[in-house]
Design an enzyme around this catalytic site. Structure first.
Site, PDB file in Angstrom:
ATOM      1  N   ALA A  44     -10.869   4.585   2.267  1.00 12.26           N
ATOM      2  CA  ALA A  44     -12.192   4.896   1.726  1.00 12.26           C
ATOM      3  C   ALA A  44     -13.309   4.026   2.318  1.00 12.26           C
ATOM      4  CB  ALA A  44     -12.161   4.801   0.203  1.00 12.26           C
ATOM      5  N   ASP A  72      -9.706   5.192  -3.846  1.00 13.74           N
ATOM      6  CA  ASP A  72     -10.629   6.056  -3.096  1.00 13.74           C
ATOM      7  C   ASP A  72     -11.881   6.394  -3.900  1.00 13.74           C
ATOM      8  OD1 ASP A  72      -8.008   6.399  -1.597  1.00 13.74           O
ATOM      9  OD2 ASP A  72      -9.499   7.355  -0.296  1.00 13.74           O
TER      10      ASP A  72
END
Lengths: 313, 313
Positions: free
Chosen positions: B56, B222
């Site tokens: 991420a 994430d």
């Protein structure tokens, strides 16, 4: 048998001409359907160790034919039995089949034992199907199909009986790392049988459960201890914990040849550690092939005699 | 930095000469250390989609450089931002980085943002290390290392800080099917850093916990919803349920760029479904790339600002 079904003799058989034990080489499925011929006990031990034949009942049947092979060759039957018994440690069916065969190590006896294992699968399946409600979406792990039992299957047998009765809507198939018995073997069997299924990575089972997409978990077993604790393919225990957390039933389907009354609890079951190279050749890896699910996490164990529920007393 | 460490510019950087965004191609690790040059937004979008750069925070940094690239090329910056934002759905860092960059889409700004992400990792790691007791055996999933954050790492950053303080004894590395970010990337990073580790199949985590061989689970994230529910690599939720069952702490280590206050709960986080062919080209497969762990199963979330515990209010 139904369309796409494997005949028991497709999976493992004895041929007097040779003599030899002939195995469908499960390492090469589904890409290739190749037979492996074992003319010596060493060859059969190597085939069992390397998983050319695998699945607790199927390796029991293969070992039974092996003892007939040893006798036909004039090998020492005790030595052959010891070598076969030591080929893999976790499944108890190996020791069970060898003990059954000892007094009469003939091909006819081995074939009878094989037939009886398949008959037990059909009986288990009929009992297990009673546990399924309409529209069931079941999740299974590894391969407990005809390949694993020498015909028909244990957990997969339960699924096919439920499918035939119109009770099964879908099967989620754990791919089952590291050797992918789920995506290679179970998906191949379900496909041949025309049963609706989808392969998932093992770690996706939890989120499918959380989403309400799974109604029950069904697996086979490699050894069931006297208290109901059950050894099966690595990852089975994980599914049992996840099923309990999501309040889903967790069913074990296995013939009585898998039950070991001489092993008191799961802690006493030897767990095979296989070569880490099955995961990765690059780094240190641990590769336990089985784990133990405590009886308390198992909703029911189904044998050819019926449904035992609850398992823990 | 320590031996074997990846410099942030090794992972992702901007080169005025070109101009181009240069990525370490994570698809080809650990076999080959190859760079991928993106000279257009389409090339960068394809690189993010195909996981040449993943994690991420790292895709946020790559998108920041991408916006600088678009401006340098004279592309429409809004169009470029929309294309980059749509490249992957689950990680919120992509949208966050693009919003940060919007008013000043320059290489200098992107580099500052990159430096700040790495600084956040170091701050998180120092906070997270406080959670480790001596001799900790931690389990991690996927890759939340320097590769995933553009340098130093989030969960792996916490592990390295604990290792440097003599608190970490061992790391169990989930291989992380289907794309093996654990065995390919995390094991490679830990090896370079000299941190003791062993790769396992994802489904073996439960039995290691049952055997008492795991003291805590540490992962990245994430996207963290406003209520603390956390999306991360498929299998993370499974580990959180298993950790709770075995009464082990479950830690999420992530920078505030991963927190999305506009997403109320985990149910509102879009979960990317990737091509089933990543599992198997042979059979129908479902391939959700992420799952959501409810805040109630997370012992603590560690950001650069400190340790938030308990997560659920």
């Amino acid at each position: 048998m139904g369309r796409g079904d494997l005949e028991p003799t497709d999976i493992v058989r004895y041929e007097e001409d040779g003599p030899r034990v002939v195995l469908l080489d499960q390492r090469r499925l589904p890409e290739e359907r190749v037979e492996l011929e074992c003319r010596t006990i060493d060859e059969l031990v190597a085939a069992i160790r390397s998983l050319a034949v695998r699945g607790a009942p199927a390796i029991g049947v293969a070992a039974a034919y092996g003892l007939a092979l040893a006798a036909a060759r004039g090998d020492d039957v005790d030595t052959a039995a010891a070598a076969l018994a030591a080929s893999r440690p976790t499944a108890v069916n190996l020791a069970w089949a060898l003990a059954e065969m000892r007094d009469d190590p003939t091909p006819a006896h081995a074939r009878r034992l094989h037939d009886e294992e398949v008959a037990r699968c059909r009986a288990m399946a009929a009992h297990a199907a009673e546990l399924f409600g309409p529209g069931t979406r079941a999740l299974t792990h590894c391969n407990a199909g005809g390949l694993a039992t020498g015909g028909y299957g244990s957990a997969v047998g339960a699924l096919r009986a439920a499918w035939e009765r119109g009770l099964l809507a879908h099967v989620w198939v754990d791919e089952t790392r590291p050797l992918l018995q789920g995506s290679r073997l179970t998906a191949w069997e379900l496909d041949a049988l025309g049963i609706s299924h989808t392969v998932i990575v093992d770690s996706a089972a939890a989120s499918l459960m959380a989403a309400g997409d799974v109604d029950c978990v069904v697996t086979g077993a490699d050894r069931i201890a006297a208290n109901g604790d059950t050894a099966n393919k690595i990852g089975t225990y994980s599914l049992a914990v996840l099923a309990a957390h999501h309040e889903l039933p967790f069913y074990v389907v296995a013939p009585t040849s898998t039950i070991d009354l001489d092993t008191p609890t799961g802690a006493d079951i030897p767990i095979e550690e296989r070569d880490g190279a099955e995961l990765t050749a690059r780094f240190a890896a641990r590769n336990p092939a089985f784990d133990v699910t405590p009886a308390a996490l198992i909703t029911a164990i189904v044998t050819e005699h019926g449904v035992r529920e609850p398992v823990a007393l």
